[in-house]
Design a protein around this motif. Structure first.
Motif, mmCIF file in Angstrom:
data_model
loop_
_atom_site.group_PDB
_atom_site.id
_atom_site.type_symbol
_atom_site.label_atom_id
_atom_site.label_comp_id
_atom_site.label_asym_id
_atom_site.label_seq_id
_atom_site.Cartn_x
_atom_site.Cartn_y
_atom_site.Cartn_z
ATOM 1 N N TRP A 179 0.830 -1.202 0.000
ATOM 2 C CA TRP A 179 0.000 0.000 0.000
ATOM 3 C C TRP A 179 0.861 1.248 0.000
ATOM 4 C CZ3 TRP A 179 -2.519 -4.308 1.765
ATOM 5 C CH2 TRP A 179 -3.864 -4.438 1.441
ATOM 6 N N TYR A 180 0.448 2.236 -0.785
ATOM 7 C CA TYR A 180 1.062 3.547 -0.837
ATOM 8 C C TYR A 180 0.036 4.598 -0.426
ATOM 9 C CZ TYR A 180 4.748 1.381 -3.666
ATOM 10 O OH TYR A 180 5.774 0.598 -4.126
ATOM 11 N N ARG A 181 0.511 5.711 0.149
ATOM 12 C CA ARG A 181 -0.366 6.824 0.475
ATOM 13 C C ARG A 181 0.355 8.133 0.196
ATOM 14 N NH1 ARG A 181 -0.324 6.425 7.141
ATOM 15 N NH2 ARG A 181 1.703 7.474 7.442
ATOM 16 N N GLN A 182 -0.413 9.202 -0.062
ATOM 17 C CA GLN A 182 0.136 10.536 -0.270
ATOM 18 C C GLN A 182 -0.841 11.559 0.304
ATOM 19 O OE1 GLN A 182 1.104 11.619 -4.319
ATOM 20 N NE2 GLN A 182 2.560 13.161 -3.646
ATOM 21 N N PRO A 183 -0.694 11.876 1.584
ATOM 22 C CA PRO A 183 -1.560 12.887 2.185
ATOM 23 C C PRO A 183 -1.264 14.272 1.626
ATOM 24 C CG PRO A 183 -0.465 11.521 3.852
ATOM 25 C CD PRO A 183 0.235 11.289 2.558
ATOM 26 N N PRO A 184 -2.214 15.213 1.739
ATOM 27 C CA PRO A 184 -1.957 16.586 1.277
ATOM 28 C C PRO A 184 -0.722 17.175 1.933
ATOM 29 C CG PRO A 184 -4.286 16.291 1.751
ATOM 30 C CD PRO A 184 -3.580 15.059 2.249
ATOM 31 N N GLY A 185 0.147 17.791 1.119
ATOM 32 C CA GLY A 185 1.355 18.411 1.625
ATOM 33 C C GLY A 185 2.485 17.453 1.949
ATOM 34 N N LYS A 186 2.295 16.180 1.681
ATOM 35 C CA LYS A 186 3.316 15.179 1.963
ATOM 36 C C LYS A 186 3.707 14.446 0.683
ATOM 37 C CE LYS A 186 3.126 15.681 6.512
ATOM 38 N NZ LYS A 186 4.282 16.107 7.338
ATOM 39 N N GLU A 187 4.919 13.902 0.671
ATOM 40 C CA GLU A 187 5.351 13.082 -0.447
ATOM 41 C C GLU A 187 4.692 11.709 -0.376
ATOM 42 O OE1 GLU A 187 9.856 14.933 -1.072
ATOM 43 O OE2 GLU A 187 9.585 12.849 -0.491
ATOM 44 N N ARG A 188 4.534 11.083 -1.549
ATOM 45 C CA ARG A 188 4.021 9.732 -1.574
ATOM 46 C C ARG A 188 4.987 8.796 -0.865
ATOM 47 N NH1 ARG A 188 3.377 6.005 -6.918
ATOM 48 N NH2 ARG A 188 5.633 5.843 -6.499
ATOM 49 N N GLU A 189 4.452 7.880 -0.105
ATOM 50 C CA GLU A 189 5.298 6.959 0.625
ATOM 51 C C GLU A 189 4.738 5.547 0.557
ATOM 52 O OE1 GLU A 189 5.537 7.507 4.830
ATOM 53 O OE2 GLU A 189 3.377 7.794 5.088
ATOM 54 N N LEU A 190 5.654 4.610 0.592
ATOM 55 C CA LEU A 190 5.271 3.216 0.758
ATOM 56 C C LEU A 190 4.917 2.992 2.218
ATOM 57 C CD1 LEU A 190 5.069 0.268 -0.316
ATOM 58 C CD2 LEU A 190 7.468 0.016 0.361
ATOM 59 N N VAL A 191 3.697 2.565 2.457
ATOM 60 C CA VAL A 191 3.240 2.317 3.819
ATOM 61 C C VAL A 191 3.718 0.962 4.305
ATOM 62 C CG1 VAL A 191 1.228 2.116 5.326
ATOM 63 C CG2 VAL A 191 1.233 3.782 3.451
#
Length: 120
Positions: free
Chosen positions: A36-48
């Motif tokens: 799973w990957y996520r990219q919250p507002p104002g943050k870089e995409r990251e591998l969770v």
């Protein structure tokens, strides 16, 4: 040729829990890695979190000790259990599956990215 269906997003209070699932179907010989990957507002995409076919796992430092990834190879399905959720965990969570087809071709496929909202 491969369909990936996610479920389990929603709204939860801080400290609560959610479980995501990611089910793949179609032309599948083997799934090498699921994650799973996520990219919250104002943050870089990251591998969770990610899990290999053998069961080996990798987690982002921010979720270690709170999230657990698992998989059922017979069902071509992965799971992400999220505990002790924090507001900064809020994001769309996109499942990625690295699939080898029956003729040996390798491709990656993405889920729909259900929204996880953490709010009081």
């Amino acid at each position: 040729q491969v369909r990936v269906v996610e479920s389990g997003g929603g709204l939860v209070q801080p400290g609560g829990s959610l479980r995501l699932s990611c089910a793949a179907s179609g032309n599948i010989f083997r799934i090498n890695v699921m994650g799973w990957y996520r990219q919250p507002p104002g943050k870089e995409r990251e591998l969770v979190a990610a899990i290999a076919r053998s069961g080996g796992t990798n987690y982002a430092d921010s979720v270690k000790g709170r999230f657990t990834i698992s998989r059922d190879n017979a069902k071509n399905t992965g799971y992400l259990q999220m505990n002790s959720l924090k507001p900064e965990d809020a994001a769309g969570y996109y499942c990625n599956t690295q699939v080898v087809g029956t003729l040996g071709r390798a491709d990656s496929y993405w889920g729909q990215g259900p929204q996880v909202t953490v709010s009081s």
